[in-house]
Design a protein around this motif. Structure first.
Motif, PDB file in Angstrom:
ATOM      1  N   PRO A 128       0.768  -1.136   0.196  1.00 56.31           N
ATOM      2  CA  PRO A 128       0.018   0.015   0.055  1.00 56.31           C
ATOM      3  C   PRO A 128       0.880   1.362  -0.170  1.00 56.31           C
ATOM      4  CG  PRO A 128      -0.766  -1.449   1.678  1.00 56.31           C
ATOM      5  CD  PRO A 128       0.551  -1.817   1.184  1.00 56.31           C
ATOM      6  N   ALA A 129       0.380   2.440  -0.711  1.00 54.76           N
ATOM      7  CA  ALA A 129       1.215   3.496  -0.665  1.00 54.76           C
ATOM      8  C   ALA A 129       1.609   4.033   0.660  1.00 54.76           C
ATOM      9  CB  ALA A 129       0.217   4.544  -1.396  1.00 54.76           C
ATOM     10  N   SER A 130       0.752   3.856   1.754  1.00 55.39           N
ATOM     11  CA  SER A 130       1.293   4.492   2.914  1.00 55.39           C
ATOM     12  C   SER A 130       2.162   3.357   3.699  1.00 55.39           C
ATOM     13  CB  SER A 130      -0.119   4.178   3.811  1.00 55.39           C
ATOM     14  OG  SER A 130      -0.679   2.900   4.080  1.00 55.39           O
ATOM     15  N   LEU A 131       2.614   2.278   3.155  1.00 52.36           N
ATOM     16  CA  LEU A 131       3.797   1.495   3.528  1.00 52.36           C
ATOM     17  C   LEU A 131       4.822   1.365   2.620  1.00 52.36           C
ATOM     18  CD1 LEU A 131       1.784  -1.479   4.731  1.00 52.36           C
ATOM     19  CD2 LEU A 131       2.172   0.550   6.153  1.00 52.36           C
ATOM     20  N   VAL A 132       4.910   2.388   1.835  1.00 51.84           N
ATOM     21  CA  VAL A 132       6.086   2.318   0.877  1.00 51.84           C
ATOM     22  C   VAL A 132       7.469   3.036   1.465  1.00 51.84           C
ATOM     23  CG1 VAL A 132       7.237   3.344  -1.279  1.00 51.84           C
ATOM     24  CG2 VAL A 132       4.739   2.179  -1.269  1.00 51.84           C
ATOM     25  N   GLU A 133       7.170   4.202   2.041  1.00 47.87           N
ATOM     26  CA  GLU A 133       8.164   5.100   2.788  1.00 47.87           C
ATOM     27  C   GLU A 133       7.795   5.727   4.067  1.00 47.87           C
ATOM     28  OE1 GLU A 133      11.080   4.963   1.718  1.00 47.87           O
ATOM     29  OE2 GLU A 133      11.244   4.909  -0.227  1.00 47.87           O
ATOM     30  N   ALA A 134       8.699   6.090   4.855  1.00 49.94           N
ATOM     31  CA  ALA A 134       8.347   6.609   6.067  1.00 49.94           C
ATOM     32  C   ALA A 134       7.854   8.234   5.800  1.00 49.94           C
ATOM     33  CB  ALA A 134       9.383   6.729   7.003  1.00 49.94           C
ATOM     34  N   TYR A 136       6.031  11.173   2.856  1.00 52.87           N
ATOM     35  CA  TYR A 136       5.166  11.042   1.987  1.00 52.87           C
ATOM     36  C   TYR A 136       5.557  11.145   0.608  1.00 52.87           C
ATOM     37  CZ  TYR A 136       1.334  12.803  -1.290  1.00 52.87           C
ATOM     38  OH  TYR A 136       0.520  13.033  -2.446  1.00 52.87           O
ATOM     39  N   VAL A 137       5.254   9.997  -0.508  1.00 51.97           N
ATOM     40  CA  VAL A 137       5.663  10.136  -1.824  1.00 51.97           C
ATOM     41  C   VAL A 137       4.332  10.532  -2.601  1.00 51.97           C
ATOM     42  CG1 VAL A 137       6.571   8.820  -3.685  1.00 51.97           C
ATOM     43  CG2 VAL A 137       7.276   8.443  -1.109  1.00 51.97           C
ATOM     44  N   GLU A 138       4.636  11.452  -3.506  1.00 50.59           N
ATOM     45  CA  GLU A 138       3.407  11.605  -4.665  1.00 50.59           C
ATOM     46  C   GLU A 138       3.475  10.956  -5.660  1.00 50.59           C
ATOM     47  OE1 GLU A 138       1.868  16.077  -6.871  1.00 50.59           O
ATOM     48  OE2 GLU A 138       3.654  15.936  -5.239  1.00 50.59           O
ATOM     49  N   ASP A 139       4.725  10.653  -6.144  1.00 49.91           N
ATOM     50  CA  ASP A 139       4.730  10.002  -7.631  1.00 49.91           C
ATOM     51  C   ASP A 139       5.433   8.402  -7.295  1.00 49.91           C
ATOM     52  OD1 ASP A 139       4.578   9.022 -10.208  1.00 49.91           O
ATOM     53  OD2 ASP A 139       5.718  10.543 -11.052  1.00 49.91           O
ATOM     54  N   PHE A 140       4.797   7.323  -7.531  1.00 52.09           N
ATOM     55  CA  PHE A 140       5.540   6.205  -7.248  1.00 52.09           C
ATOM     56  C   PHE A 140       6.076   5.663  -8.674  1.00 52.09           C
ATOM     57  CE2 PHE A 140       2.700   6.238  -3.892  1.00 52.09           C
ATOM     58  CZ  PHE A 140       3.660   5.939  -2.513  1.00 52.09           C
ATOM     59  N   SER A 141       5.933   6.278  -9.936  1.00 51.12           N
ATOM     60  CA  SER A 141       6.561   5.631 -11.288  1.00 51.12           C
ATOM     61  C   SER A 141       8.008   5.216 -11.123  1.00 51.12           C
ATOM     62  CB  SER A 141       6.175   6.795 -12.309  1.00 51.12           C
ATOM     63  OG  SER A 141       6.847   8.189 -11.981  1.00 51.12           O
ATOM     64  N   ASP A 142       8.729   5.925 -10.421  1.00 52.13           N
ATOM     65  CA  ASP A 142      10.131   5.467 -10.301  1.00 52.13           C
ATOM     66  C   ASP A 142      10.532   4.388  -9.775  1.00 52.13           C
ATOM     67  OD1 ASP A 142      10.660   7.918 -11.753  1.00 52.13           O
ATOM     68  OD2 ASP A 142      11.583   8.988  -9.999  1.00 52.13           O
ATOM     69  N   SER A 165       5.840  -4.259   3.309  1.00 58.63           N
ATOM     70  CA  SER A 165       5.877  -2.933   3.650  1.00 58.63           C
ATOM     71  C   SER A 165       7.663  -2.399   3.687  1.00 58.63           C
ATOM     72  CB  SER A 165       5.309  -2.610   5.269  1.00 58.63           C
ATOM     73  OG  SER A 165       6.049  -1.291   5.813  1.00 58.63           O
ATOM     74  N   HIS A 166       7.712  -1.613   2.942  1.00 62.73           N
ATOM     75  CA  HIS A 166       9.110  -1.046   3.120  1.00 62.73           C
ATOM     76  C   HIS A 166       9.293   0.038   4.044  1.00 62.73           C
ATOM     77  CE1 HIS A 166      13.142   0.316   1.604  1.00 62.73           C
ATOM     78  NE2 HIS A 166      12.569   1.500   1.493  1.00 62.73           N
ATOM     79  N   LYS A 167       8.237   0.618   4.351  1.00 64.46           N
ATOM     80  CA  LYS A 167       8.454   1.752   5.583  1.00 64.46           C
ATOM     81  C   LYS A 167       8.839   0.955   6.847  1.00 64.46           C
ATOM     82  CE  LYS A 167       5.264   4.901   8.341  1.00 64.46           C
ATOM     83  NZ  LYS A 167       3.749   5.115   8.405  1.00 64.46           N
TER      84      LYS A 167
END
Length: 380
Positions: A128-134, A136-142, A165-167
């Motif tokens: 989930p977007a909320s568990l990608v980084e600690a 806020y990330v606006e664009d995940f395309s990279d 989770s990466h976070k």
């Protein structure tokens, strides 16, 4: 082989059987395999090649590759097989072990979808977007095609649910780093840090994984009304550790103690006999304290304020007044400065002072005047 014999061979397999086969042909939407120890061919539909959506079969397998497969349908002259189901069964076993142990592992991000990232671990893993980084990330395309570290935070095999989770990895690493830094800190140490956050009561400085507080009173030798007057976010600063509370993860820091004090080299800045301008800061019964440099106050003793006798310094001075002072004595070691005001002011004539005759009139006697008059009469 007769049709009757072929039917018997085909029907020796049932749905759910595990077989192995060698890829003989890769078509756009399916793969043909030669089943090991059998003269039968197997067909793997593109939908059964991977747990993820794929456009071309060649993206997953190539000719000559040996595969473990599961029978999902028995047709008259061939078996319909699934690579995806076998991969999933193998994957769930290792995934459960990783989940139970809290293992951190690397995996490639296969796709970026609405709401997060997709990872292929033999089964579809979702981040989930909320568990990608600690942060806020606006664009995940990279992130597509990027290999990063994950932990499994939710696993429900019966629902085919796998949440990663990466976070959690980032926060765990930060926690370990924070603990290591905290253990290494000692009172009295001087370190370099970066101002992370400014508040009304001070500034938080990152020491490399953990923040310490520089209270507003420890920012400068001078009195300041707000921390932003002397420090900015992102600024590198030298700090001295005042105290470390490991139980509550609190670190008290000082920037002031790393800076030259206001009394440093005061003997050069306020040489004996020099004249300075200052501000009356405090008035006491025995004199007045005058600030001549920020943080440097000298005493003008009551006897050095005015030529005339005064009962209290308030008779001639008031707090906040700007005055000229003469340096009488300076002691840098004891941080003492003796000042004088009266030598820079004109001495007022006292009311009861006796008027003195000119020099030529001094010693004039009445007898002298009478003698002169007698001389004049004799001559007549």
């Amino acid at each position: 082989m007769s049709e009757e014999l072929n039917d018997i061979v085909v029907h020796n397999y049932t749905v759910g059987d595990r077989v192995s086969g060698k890829v003989t042909k890769v078509e756009e939407k399916q793969v043909i395999v030669a089943i090991t120890d059998s003269k039968l061919d197997g067909i793997i539909p593109i939908s059964e090649l991977s747990s993820l959506h794929i456009e071309k079969a060649e993206d997953v397998v190539s000719e000559g590759e040996e595969l473990d497969l599961q029978v999902i349908k028995v047709e008259e002259d061939a078996l319909v097989l699934s690579k995806r189901k076998v991969d999933a069964e193998k994957a769930w076993e290792s995934l459960e072990e990783r989940f139970n142990s809290g293992e951190i592992f690397d995996a490639e991000v296969k796709d970026v979808v609405k709401g997060g990232l997709v990872v292929d671990l033999g089964v579809r893993g979702f981040v989930p977007a909320s568990l990608v980084e600690a942060h806020y990330v606006e664009d995940f395309s990279d992130y597509k095609g990027k290999t990063i570290s994950f932990k499994i935070v939710e696993l429900e095999k019966d629902k085919n649910r796998l949440i990663l989770s990466h976070k959690a990895v980032v926060e765990e690493q930060k926690s370990k780093q924070k603990q290591n830094v905290l253990e290494s800190l000692q009172e009295g140490q001087t370190l370099q840090g970066v101002v992370q956050r400014i508040t009304d009561f001070g500034a938080f400085v990152d020491l490399g994984g953990i923040d310490g507080l520089v209270h507003i009173s420890q920012l400068s030798h001078e009195h300041i009304t707000k921390p932003s007057d002397v420090v900015q976010e992102g600024q590198e600063v030298n700090v001295k550790i005042l105290s470390v509370d490991r139980n509550n993860d609190r670190i008290s820091l000082s920037i002031k103690d790393t800076l030259p004090g206001p009394w440093a080299n005061i003997a050069e800045k306020a040489e004996k006999g020099s004249i300075l301008e200052g501000t009356v800061k405090r008035i006491v019964s025995y004199g007045a304290f005058v600030e001549v440099f920020p943080g440097v106050e000298g005493l003008v003793h009551i006897s050095q304020i005015a030529h005339k006798h005064i009962g209290t310094p308030h008779e001639v001075l008031k707090e906040g007044q700007t005055v000229q002072v003469k340096v009488l004595d300076v002691n840098e070691e004891e941080q003492r400065l003796s000042l004088n005001i009266k030598d820079l002011t004109e001495k007022e004539q006292e009311e009861d002072e006796v008027y003195e005759l000119p020099e030529e009139s001094k010693g004039f006697q009445l007898g002298d005047m009478i003698g002169e008059q007698l001389k004049k009469l004799k001559q007549q």
